[in-house]
Design a protein around this motif. Structure first.
Motif, PDB file in Angstrom:
ATOM      1  N   TYR A  22      12.534  46.888 -20.425  1.00  0.00           N
ATOM      2  CA  TYR A  22      13.123  46.115 -21.512  1.00  0.00           C
ATOM      3  C   TYR A  22      13.167  44.631 -21.151  1.00  0.00           C
ATOM      4  O   TYR A  22      13.430  44.267 -19.999  1.00  0.00           O
ATOM      5  N   HIS A  23      12.928  43.800 -22.172  1.00  0.00           N
ATOM      6  CA  HIS A  23      13.119  42.350 -22.036  1.00  0.00           C
ATOM      7  C   HIS A  23      14.068  41.925 -23.150  1.00  0.00           C
ATOM      8  O   HIS A  23      13.800  42.174 -24.337  1.00  0.00           O
ATOM      9  N   ILE A  24      15.174  41.301 -22.779  1.00  0.00           N
ATOM     10  CA  ILE A  24      16.193  40.914 -23.747  1.00  0.00           C
ATOM     11  C   ILE A  24      16.738  39.544 -23.359  1.00  0.00           C
ATOM     12  O   ILE A  24      17.116  39.322 -22.199  1.00  0.00           O
ATOM     13  N   GLU A  25      16.789  38.637 -24.314  1.00  0.00           N
ATOM     14  CA  GLU A  25      17.355  37.309 -24.081  1.00  0.00           C
ATOM     15  C   GLU A  25      18.643  37.178 -24.886  1.00  0.00           C
ATOM     16  O   GLU A  25      18.703  37.608 -26.039  1.00  0.00           O
ATOM     17  N   TRP A  26      19.677  36.600 -24.264  1.00  0.00           N
ATOM     18  CA  TRP A  26      20.977  36.488 -24.931  1.00  0.00           C
ATOM     19  C   TRP A  26      21.632  35.142 -24.609  1.00  0.00           C
ATOM     20  O   TRP A  26      21.335  34.515 -23.601  1.00  0.00           O
ATOM     21  N   GLN A  27      22.510  34.750 -25.515  1.00  0.00           N
ATOM     22  CA  GLN A  27      23.153  33.439 -25.387  1.00  0.00           C
ATOM     23  C   GLN A  27      24.612  33.522 -25.828  1.00  0.00           C
ATOM     24  O   GLN A  27      24.930  34.119 -26.864  1.00  0.00           O
ATOM     25  N   GLU A  28      25.478  32.915 -25.030  1.00  0.00           N
ATOM     26  CA  GLU A  28      26.858  32.690 -25.456  1.00  0.00           C
ATOM     27  C   GLU A  28      26.911  31.378 -26.232  1.00  0.00           C
ATOM     28  O   GLU A  28      26.226  30.415 -25.866  1.00  0.00           O
ATOM     29  N   LEU A  29      27.701  31.351 -27.309  1.00  0.00           N
ATOM     30  CA  LEU A  29      27.811  30.127 -28.090  1.00  0.00           C
ATOM     31  C   LEU A  29      28.415  29.011 -27.254  1.00  0.00           C
ATOM     32  O   LEU A  29      29.267  29.261 -26.379  1.00  0.00           O
ATOM     33  N   ALA A  30      27.976  27.788 -27.508  1.00  0.00           N
ATOM     34  CA  ALA A  30      28.438  26.640 -26.723  1.00  0.00           C
ATOM     35  C   ALA A  30      29.953  26.482 -26.795  1.00  0.00           C
ATOM     36  O   ALA A  30      30.574  25.988 -25.845  1.00  0.00           O
ATOM     37  N   ASP A  31      30.554  26.905 -27.901  1.00  0.00           N
ATOM     38  CA  ASP A  31      32.013  26.774 -28.048  1.00  0.00           C
ATOM     39  C   ASP A  31      32.732  28.088 -27.784  1.00  0.00           C
ATOM     40  O   ASP A  31      33.831  28.328 -28.316  1.00  0.00           O
ATOM     41  N   VAL A  32      32.147  28.957 -26.968  1.00  0.00           N
ATOM     42  CA  VAL A  32      32.766  30.236 -26.655  1.00  0.00           C
ATOM     43  C   VAL A  32      34.184  30.013 -26.130  1.00  0.00           C
ATOM     44  O   VAL A  32      34.456  29.055 -25.397  1.00  0.00           O
ATOM     45  N   SER A  33      35.080  30.910 -26.522  1.00  0.00           N
ATOM     46  CA  SER A  33      36.469  30.782 -26.076  1.00  0.00           C
ATOM     47  C   SER A  33      36.947  32.123 -25.543  1.00  0.00           C
ATOM     48  O   SER A  33      36.217  33.121 -25.549  1.00  0.00           O
ATOM     49  N   ILE A  72      14.676  44.537 -17.438  1.00  0.00           N
ATOM     50  CA  ILE A  72      15.267  45.795 -16.995  1.00  0.00           C
ATOM     51  C   ILE A  72      14.188  46.860 -16.842  1.00  0.00           C
ATOM     52  O   ILE A  72      13.332  47.009 -17.718  1.00  0.00           O
ATOM     53  N   VAL A  73      14.236  47.588 -15.745  1.00  0.00           N
ATOM     54  CA  VAL A  73      13.432  48.802 -15.587  1.00  0.00           C
ATOM     55  C   VAL A  73      14.414  49.962 -15.548  1.00  0.00           C
ATOM     56  O   VAL A  73      15.312  49.996 -14.697  1.00  0.00           O
ATOM     57  N   PHE A  74      14.248  50.890 -16.474  1.00  0.00           N
ATOM     58  CA  PHE A  74      15.196  51.997 -16.603  1.00  0.00           C
ATOM     59  C   PHE A  74      14.489  53.327 -16.419  1.00  0.00           C
ATOM     60  O   PHE A  74      13.468  53.594 -17.054  1.00  0.00           O
ATOM     61  N   ILE A  91      18.639  52.008 -12.584  1.00  0.00           N
ATOM     62  CA  ILE A  91      18.425  50.717 -13.227  1.00  0.00           C
ATOM     63  C   ILE A  91      17.995  49.686 -12.201  1.00  0.00           C
ATOM     64  O   ILE A  91      18.622  49.535 -11.144  1.00  0.00           O
ATOM     65  N   THR A  92      16.908  48.972 -12.522  1.00  0.00           N
ATOM     66  CA  THR A  92      16.513  47.761 -11.805  1.00  0.00           C
ATOM     67  C   THR A  92      16.669  46.616 -12.797  1.00  0.00           C
ATOM     68  O   THR A  92      16.187  46.702 -13.923  1.00  0.00           O
ATOM     69  N   LEU A  93      17.374  45.566 -12.390  1.00  0.00           N
ATOM     70  CA  LEU A  93      17.665  44.469 -13.309  1.00  0.00           C
ATOM     71  C   LEU A  93      17.422  43.118 -12.654  1.00  0.00           C
ATOM     72  O   LEU A  93      17.914  42.858 -11.557  1.00  0.00           O
ATOM     73  N   PHE A  94      16.655  42.290 -13.359  1.00  0.00           N
ATOM     74  CA  PHE A  94      16.519  40.874 -13.018  1.00  0.00           C
ATOM     75  C   PHE A  94      17.252  40.065 -14.080  1.00  0.00           C
ATOM     76  O   PHE A  94      17.037  40.266 -15.276  1.00  0.00           O
ATOM     77  N   MET A 134      19.358  41.652  -9.565  1.00  0.00           N
ATOM     78  CA  MET A 134      20.771  42.040  -9.615  1.00  0.00           C
ATOM     79  C   MET A 134      20.999  43.467  -9.129  1.00  0.00           C
ATOM     80  O   MET A 134      21.979  43.769  -8.461  1.00  0.00           O
ATOM     81  N   HIS A 135      20.092  44.380  -9.532  1.00  0.00           N
ATOM     82  CA  HIS A 135      20.187  45.792  -9.158  1.00  0.00           C
ATOM     83  C   HIS A 135      18.789  46.276  -8.787  1.00  0.00           C
ATOM     84  O   HIS A 135      17.842  46.081  -9.548  1.00  0.00           O
ATOM     85  N   ASN A 136      18.692  46.911  -7.623  1.00  0.00           N
ATOM     86  CA  ASN A 136      17.399  47.357  -7.114  1.00  0.00           C
ATOM     87  C   ASN A 136      17.345  48.881  -7.138  1.00  0.00           C
ATOM     88  O   ASN A 136      17.810  49.544  -6.227  1.00  0.00           O
ATOM     89  N   ARG A 137      16.831  49.429  -8.262  1.00  0.00           N
ATOM     90  CA  ARG A 137      16.796  50.879  -8.484  1.00  0.00           C
ATOM     91  C   ARG A 137      18.145  51.494  -8.126  1.00  0.00           C
ATOM     92  O   ARG A 137      18.245  52.436  -7.337  1.00  0.00           O
ATOM     93  N   GLN A 138      19.168  50.953  -8.746  1.00  0.00           N
ATOM     94  CA  GLN A 138      20.524  51.416  -8.485  1.00  0.00           C
ATOM     95  C   GLN A 138      20.848  52.665  -9.301  1.00  0.00           C
ATOM     96  O   GLN A 138      20.579  52.727 -10.506  1.00  0.00           O
ATOM     97  N   GLU A 139      21.423  53.642  -8.659  1.00  0.00           N
ATOM     98  CA  GLU A 139      21.778  54.883  -9.345  1.00  0.00           C
ATOM     99  C   GLU A 139      22.937  54.654 -10.306  1.00  0.00           C
ATOM    100  O   GLU A 139      23.938  54.015  -9.952  1.00  0.00           O
ATOM    101  N   VAL A 140      22.803  55.177 -11.511  1.00  0.00           N
ATOM    102  CA  VAL A 140      23.864  55.117 -12.518  1.00  0.00           C
ATOM    103  C   VAL A 140      24.669  56.405 -12.413  1.00  0.00           C
ATOM    104  O   VAL A 140      24.099  57.509 -12.354  1.00  0.00           O
ATOM    105  N   ILE A 141      26.018  56.304 -12.393  1.00  0.00           N
ATOM    106  CA  ILE A 141      26.816  57.507 -12.158  1.00  0.00           C
ATOM    107  C   ILE A 141      27.233  58.196 -13.456  1.00  0.00           C
ATOM    108  O   ILE A 141      27.823  59.268 -13.418  1.00  0.00           O
TER     109      ILE A 141
END
Length: 276
Positions: A126-137, A197-199, A215-218, A224-231
């Motif tokens: 998976y490839h996903i891009e996300w953004q928090e709003l500049a005025d996040v509170s 993400i590689v799932f 899960i492997t996550l960049f 961030m996670h290198n083929r980490q086991e999900v419980i």
């Protein structure tokens, strides 16, 4: 005049055999450009080392720009519409998504439920891009909270963790309630973050888990996670557990009541080596 003596027959035969051997060696060398048929088997595989009968991988054209979808990807959101998605409403109901789409992104609409893909996936990239709003509170879990829910249940947290603190296994890029990210690579609000993400989907035999999810996550190019086991399934303030489900399930994006933006979402099904 000196006449040359005829060569004995065995010299002639030796010369012919030598020439044949050289030709055979040369032919064999040329044939080995595409592999071998007399090398040892690779442990755990049915193939020999450099096996000349092993199929070549299918060709995939990479995107011209970093982060773009390769030729074999399914583009789930291209910045134009939510035709690949449905709304996930209370009581398990579905409906047309009401999140706001504009300027190439989709923004969470508080109170309008989460969204999930119409198509379902198992092992996937998976490839996903996300953004928090500049005025996040807000603070902690109220500061731009959302989540990438793989198979609708295994959550990678989305949150403004640039400077604001929360519990470690609930900050951005955590496998929620299980594993914090190795490092914090979150960009400040108003800038785009990238998850790659590689799932690996779990496997069940009846009620028994025979293989957990991994899960492997960049995050922004940082591991961030290198083929980490999900419980198990993500859950707040409790230990995650597994419940049997189908081999393929939808990807969902969480509505936690905060306005968060997403763009450039695509997926590739993972077929493993030596696809049929």
């Amino acid at each position: 005049m000196i006449l040359s003596r005829p060569k004995p027959l065995h010299f002639i035969l030796l010369a012919a055999l030598t020439a044949t051997a050289c030709f055979s060696q040369e032919a064999a060398h040329k044939n080995r450009d595409l592999g071998y048929d007399d090398t040892p088997l690779i442990p755990g595989q049915k193939w020999r080392v450099h096996d000349n009968t092993r199929k070549h991988p299918p060709k995939v054209t990479a995107a011209a720009q970093p982060g773009g979808a390769p030729s074999d990807a399914i583009v789930l959101f291209d910045g134009k519409d939510l035709s690949h998605w449905v709304a996930k409403l209370r009581g398990g109901k579905e409906g047309p998504p009401e999140w706001k789409v504009e300027n190439g992104y989709v923004e969470v609409a508080p109170g309008k439920g989460g969204i999930a893909t119409k198509e379902k996936f198992g092992d996937a990239q998976y490839h996903i891009e996300w953004q928090e709003l500049a005025d996040v509170s807000g603070t902690s879990q109220s500061r731009g909270n959302s989540g990438v829910e793989i198979m609708g249940r295994y959550e990678i947290q989305v949150l403004d963790s640039y400077q604001d603190l929360t519990y470690a296994d609930g900050q951005a890029a955590s496998i929620y309630g299980q594993w914090p990210p190795m490092v914090n690579a979150t960009r400040k609000a108003g800038e785009w973050n990238v998850y790659d993400i590689v799932f690996e989907a779990p496997k069940f035999d009846g009620d028994k888990v025979v293989k957990p999810a991994y899960i492997t996550l960049f995050h922004n190019g940082v591991l961030m996670h290198n083929r980490q086991e999900v419980i198990g399934r993500a859950i707040h303030a409790r230990v995650a557990t597994y419940a049997p489900h189908a081999p393929e399930e939808a990807l969902s994006l969480q509505n936690h009541g905060n306005a968060v933006r997403f763009r450039n979402i695509w997926v590739r099904r993972l077929k493993g080596y030596d696809p049929q």
